[in-house]
Design a protein around this motif. Structure first.
Motif, PDB file in Angstrom:
ATOM      1  N   LEU A  44       0.858  -1.288  -0.072  1.00  0.00           N
ATOM      2  CA  LEU A  44      -0.138   0.047   0.115  1.00  0.00           C
ATOM      3  C   LEU A  44       0.946   1.235  -0.030  1.00  0.00           C
ATOM      4  O   LEU A  44       0.561   2.069  -0.764  1.00  0.00           O
ATOM      5  CB  LEU A  44      -1.001  -0.187   1.195  1.00  0.00           C
ATOM      6  N   GLN A  45       1.691   1.170   0.657  1.00  0.00           N
ATOM      7  CA  GLN A  45       2.904   2.236   0.669  1.00  0.00           C
ATOM      8  C   GLN A  45       3.483   2.561  -0.487  1.00  0.00           C
ATOM      9  O   GLN A  45       3.405   3.727  -0.867  1.00  0.00           O
ATOM     10  CB  GLN A  45       3.983   2.033   2.076  1.00  0.00           C
ATOM     11  N   THR A  46       3.889   1.619  -1.291  1.00  0.00           N
ATOM     12  CA  THR A  46       4.576   1.810  -2.562  1.00  0.00           C
ATOM     13  C   THR A  46       3.474   2.198  -3.462  1.00  0.00           C
ATOM     14  O   THR A  46       3.745   3.047  -4.295  1.00  0.00           O
ATOM     15  CB  THR A  46       5.050   0.293  -2.906  1.00  0.00           C
ATOM     16  N   LEU A  47       2.356   1.878  -3.573  1.00  0.00           N
ATOM     17  CA  LEU A  47       1.082   2.130  -4.558  1.00  0.00           C
ATOM     18  C   LEU A  47       0.661   3.500  -4.226  1.00  0.00           C
ATOM     19  O   LEU A  47       0.512   4.186  -5.321  1.00  0.00           O
ATOM     20  CB  LEU A  47       0.134   1.301  -4.424  1.00  0.00           C
ATOM     21  N   LEU A  48       0.617   3.908  -2.898  1.00  0.00           N
ATOM     22  CA  LEU A  48       0.188   5.265  -2.761  1.00  0.00           C
ATOM     23  C   LEU A  48       1.307   6.488  -3.101  1.00  0.00           C
ATOM     24  O   LEU A  48       0.969   7.373  -4.009  1.00  0.00           O
ATOM     25  CB  LEU A  48       0.290   5.534  -1.091  1.00  0.00           C
ATOM     26  N   GLY A  53       1.606  10.009  -5.323  1.00  0.00           N
ATOM     27  CA  GLY A  53       2.833  10.780  -4.763  1.00  0.00           C
ATOM     28  C   GLY A  53       2.850  10.977  -3.369  1.00  0.00           C
ATOM     29  O   GLY A  53       3.606  11.866  -2.878  1.00  0.00           O
ATOM     30  N   PHE A  54       1.869  10.249  -2.664  1.00  0.00           N
ATOM     31  CA  PHE A  54       2.072  10.352  -1.199  1.00  0.00           C
ATOM     32  C   PHE A  54       3.041   9.534  -0.736  1.00  0.00           C
ATOM     33  O   PHE A  54       3.247   8.423  -0.372  1.00  0.00           O
ATOM     34  CB  PHE A  54       0.699   9.804  -0.594  1.00  0.00           C
ATOM     35  N   ASP A  55       4.241  10.181   0.016  1.00  0.00           N
ATOM     36  CA  ASP A  55       5.143   9.745   0.284  1.00  0.00           C
ATOM     37  C   ASP A  55       5.362   9.497   1.888  1.00  0.00           C
ATOM     38  O   ASP A  55       5.843  10.431   2.754  1.00  0.00           O
ATOM     39  CB  ASP A  55       6.551  10.435   0.095  1.00  0.00           C
ATOM     40  N   TRP A  56       4.448   8.728   2.370  1.00  0.00           N
ATOM     41  CA  TRP A  56       4.229   8.683   3.828  1.00  0.00           C
ATOM     42  C   TRP A  56       4.890   7.345   4.504  1.00  0.00           C
ATOM     43  O   TRP A  56       5.378   6.466   4.112  1.00  0.00           O
ATOM     44  CB  TRP A  56       2.827   8.093   4.176  1.00  0.00           C
ATOM     45  N   LEU A  57       5.423   7.687   5.628  1.00  0.00           N
ATOM     46  CA  LEU A  57       6.194   6.490   6.494  1.00  0.00           C
ATOM     47  C   LEU A  57       5.421   5.451   6.623  1.00  0.00           C
ATOM     48  O   LEU A  57       4.080   5.345   6.714  1.00  0.00           O
ATOM     49  CB  LEU A  57       6.763   7.266   7.777  1.00  0.00           C
ATOM     50  N   ILE A  58       6.044   4.173   6.876  1.00  0.00           N
ATOM     51  CA  ILE A  58       5.363   3.028   6.800  1.00  0.00           C
ATOM     52  C   ILE A  58       4.663   2.994   8.355  1.00  0.00           C
ATOM     53  O   ILE A  58       3.476   2.479   8.396  1.00  0.00           O
ATOM     54  CB  ILE A  58       6.331   1.743   6.644  1.00  0.00           C
ATOM     55  N   ALA A  64      -2.847   3.969   9.705  1.00  0.00           N
ATOM     56  CA  ALA A  64      -3.964   4.222   9.120  1.00  0.00           C
ATOM     57  C   ALA A  64      -4.730   2.667   9.033  1.00  0.00           C
ATOM     58  O   ALA A  64      -6.097   2.546   8.880  1.00  0.00           O
ATOM     59  CB  ALA A  64      -3.962   4.856   7.690  1.00  0.00           C
ATOM     60  N   ILE A  65      -4.012   1.644   8.669  1.00  0.00           N
ATOM     61  CA  ILE A  65      -4.492   0.324   8.382  1.00  0.00           C
ATOM     62  C   ILE A  65      -5.332   0.037   9.856  1.00  0.00           C
ATOM     63  O   ILE A  65      -6.220  -0.398   9.744  1.00  0.00           O
ATOM     64  CB  ILE A  65      -3.504  -0.546   7.867  1.00  0.00           C
ATOM     65  N   HIS A  66      -4.546   0.022  10.839  1.00  0.00           N
ATOM     66  CA  HIS A  66      -5.038  -0.060  12.191  1.00  0.00           C
ATOM     67  C   HIS A  66      -6.302   0.590  12.553  1.00  0.00           C
ATOM     68  O   HIS A  66      -7.536  -0.145  12.783  1.00  0.00           O
ATOM     69  CB  HIS A  66      -4.000   0.168  13.152  1.00  0.00           C
ATOM     70  N   THR A  67      -6.404   1.977  12.169  1.00  0.00           N
ATOM     71  CA  THR A  67      -7.630   2.399  12.419  1.00  0.00           C
ATOM     72  C   THR A  67      -8.693   2.209  11.460  1.00  0.00           C
ATOM     73  O   THR A  67      -9.979   1.911  11.827  1.00  0.00           O
ATOM     74  CB  THR A  67      -7.201   4.106  12.249  1.00  0.00           C
ATOM     75  N   LEU A  68      -8.404   1.960  10.256  1.00  0.00           N
ATOM     76  CA  LEU A  68      -9.469   1.354   9.124  1.00  0.00           C
ATOM     77  C   LEU A  68      -9.938  -0.021   9.539  1.00  0.00           C
ATOM     78  O   LEU A  68     -11.190  -0.235   9.551  1.00  0.00           O
ATOM     79  CB  LEU A  68      -8.840   1.425   7.904  1.00  0.00           C
ATOM     80  N   THR A  69      -9.148  -0.886  10.260  1.00  0.00           N
ATOM     81  CA  THR A  69      -9.312  -2.116  10.795  1.00  0.00           C
ATOM     82  C   THR A  69     -10.311  -1.929  11.879  1.00  0.00           C
ATOM     83  O   THR A  69     -11.563  -2.564  11.934  1.00  0.00           O
ATOM     84  CB  THR A  69      -8.195  -2.906  11.090  1.00  0.00           C
ATOM     85  N   SER A  70      -9.986  -1.379  12.729  1.00  0.00           N
ATOM     86  CA  SER A  70     -11.010  -1.043  13.882  1.00  0.00           C
ATOM     87  C   SER A  70     -12.213  -0.232  13.544  1.00  0.00           C
ATOM     88  O   SER A  70     -13.340  -0.671  14.444  1.00  0.00           O
ATOM     89  CB  SER A  70     -10.447  -0.352  14.988  1.00  0.00           C
ATOM     90  N   GLN A  71     -12.642   0.111  12.400  1.00  0.00           N
ATOM     91  CA  GLN A  71     -13.800   0.774  11.855  1.00  0.00           C
ATOM     92  C   GLN A  71     -14.325  -0.188  10.960  1.00  0.00           C
ATOM     93  O   GLN A  71     -15.639   0.185  10.439  1.00  0.00           O
ATOM     94  CB  GLN A  71     -13.378   2.161  11.036  1.00  0.00           C
ATOM     95  N   ARG A  84       9.783  -6.643   2.679  1.00  0.00           N
ATOM     96  CA  ARG A  84      11.050  -6.290   3.184  1.00  0.00           C
ATOM     97  C   ARG A  84      11.594  -6.727   4.324  1.00  0.00           C
ATOM     98  O   ARG A  84      11.155  -6.815   5.470  1.00  0.00           O
ATOM     99  CB  ARG A  84      11.020  -4.412   3.554  1.00  0.00           C
ATOM    100  N   TYR A  85      13.113  -6.721   4.499  1.00  0.00           N
ATOM    101  CA  TYR A  85      13.833  -7.420   5.647  1.00  0.00           C
ATOM    102  C   TYR A  85      13.657  -8.733   6.113  1.00  0.00           C
ATOM    103  O   TYR A  85      13.650  -9.180   7.234  1.00  0.00           O
ATOM    104  CB  TYR A  85      13.432  -6.331   7.035  1.00  0.00           C
ATOM    105  N   GLY A  86      12.860  -9.294   5.045  1.00  0.00           N
ATOM    106  CA  GLY A  86      12.641 -10.734   5.136  1.00  0.00           C
ATOM    107  C   GLY A  86      11.613 -11.254   6.178  1.00  0.00           C
ATOM    108  O   GLY A  86      11.515 -12.272   6.725  1.00  0.00           O
ATOM    109  N   LYS A  87      10.794 -10.139   6.323  1.00  0.00           N
ATOM    110  CA  LYS A  87       9.894 -10.519   7.544  1.00  0.00           C
ATOM    111  C   LYS A  87       8.591 -10.710   7.020  1.00  0.00           C
ATOM    112  O   LYS A  87       8.064 -10.195   5.912  1.00  0.00           O
ATOM    113  CB  LYS A  87       9.665  -9.230   8.476  1.00  0.00           C
ATOM    114  N   ASN A  88       7.628 -11.518   7.791  1.00  0.00           N
ATOM    115  CA  ASN A  88       6.152 -11.659   7.478  1.00  0.00           C
ATOM    116  C   ASN A  88       5.303 -10.537   7.564  1.00  0.00           C
ATOM    117  O   ASN A  88       5.650  -9.820   8.476  1.00  0.00           O
ATOM    118  CB  ASN A  88       5.458 -12.883   8.075  1.00  0.00           C
TER     119      ASN A  88
END
Length: 96
Positions: A44-48, A53-58, A64-71, A84-88
């Motif tokens: 999502l960060q890459t697509l945005l 052109g939204f260059d937002w920190l991860i 935002a994902i957390h907030t939208l999930t709770s909503q 990234r970094y080989g993490k799930n």
């Protein structure tokens, strides 16, 4: 939702909350505009950045994902992707 982790003043907190709400709305609009059905936070960060052109920190994207999930707008699909970094990373799905 905005988390005051830097002990900002009341005026700064109000401004930061408005920014967080705007990010949430921009992400919802982006998801609807491009008809995304599932993604990780990094995807999502890459697509945005690439499409809007939204260059937002991860951390901002994850907040935002957390907030939208709770909503109820998003939910955890139960799937994971190595990124990234080989993490799930959680694959999020659009609910609404």
């Amino acid at each position: 939702m905005y988390y005051n982790t830097t002990q900002d003043t009341t005026d700064q907190q109000s401004h930061n909350l408005e920014g967080a709400l705007t990010q949430n709305q921009r992400i919802i609009g982006f998801i609807r505009k491009y008809k995304l059905s599932s993604f990780t936070a990094y995807e999502l960060q890459t697509l945005l950045k690439g499409f809007e052109g939204f260059d937002w920190l991860i951390t901002s994207v994850r907040r935002a994902i957390h907030t939208l999930t709770s909503q109820g707008f998003l939910h955890d699909s139960g799937d994971r992707r190595i990124e990234r970094y080989g993490k799930n990373n959680i694959v999020w799905r659009v609910t609404k």
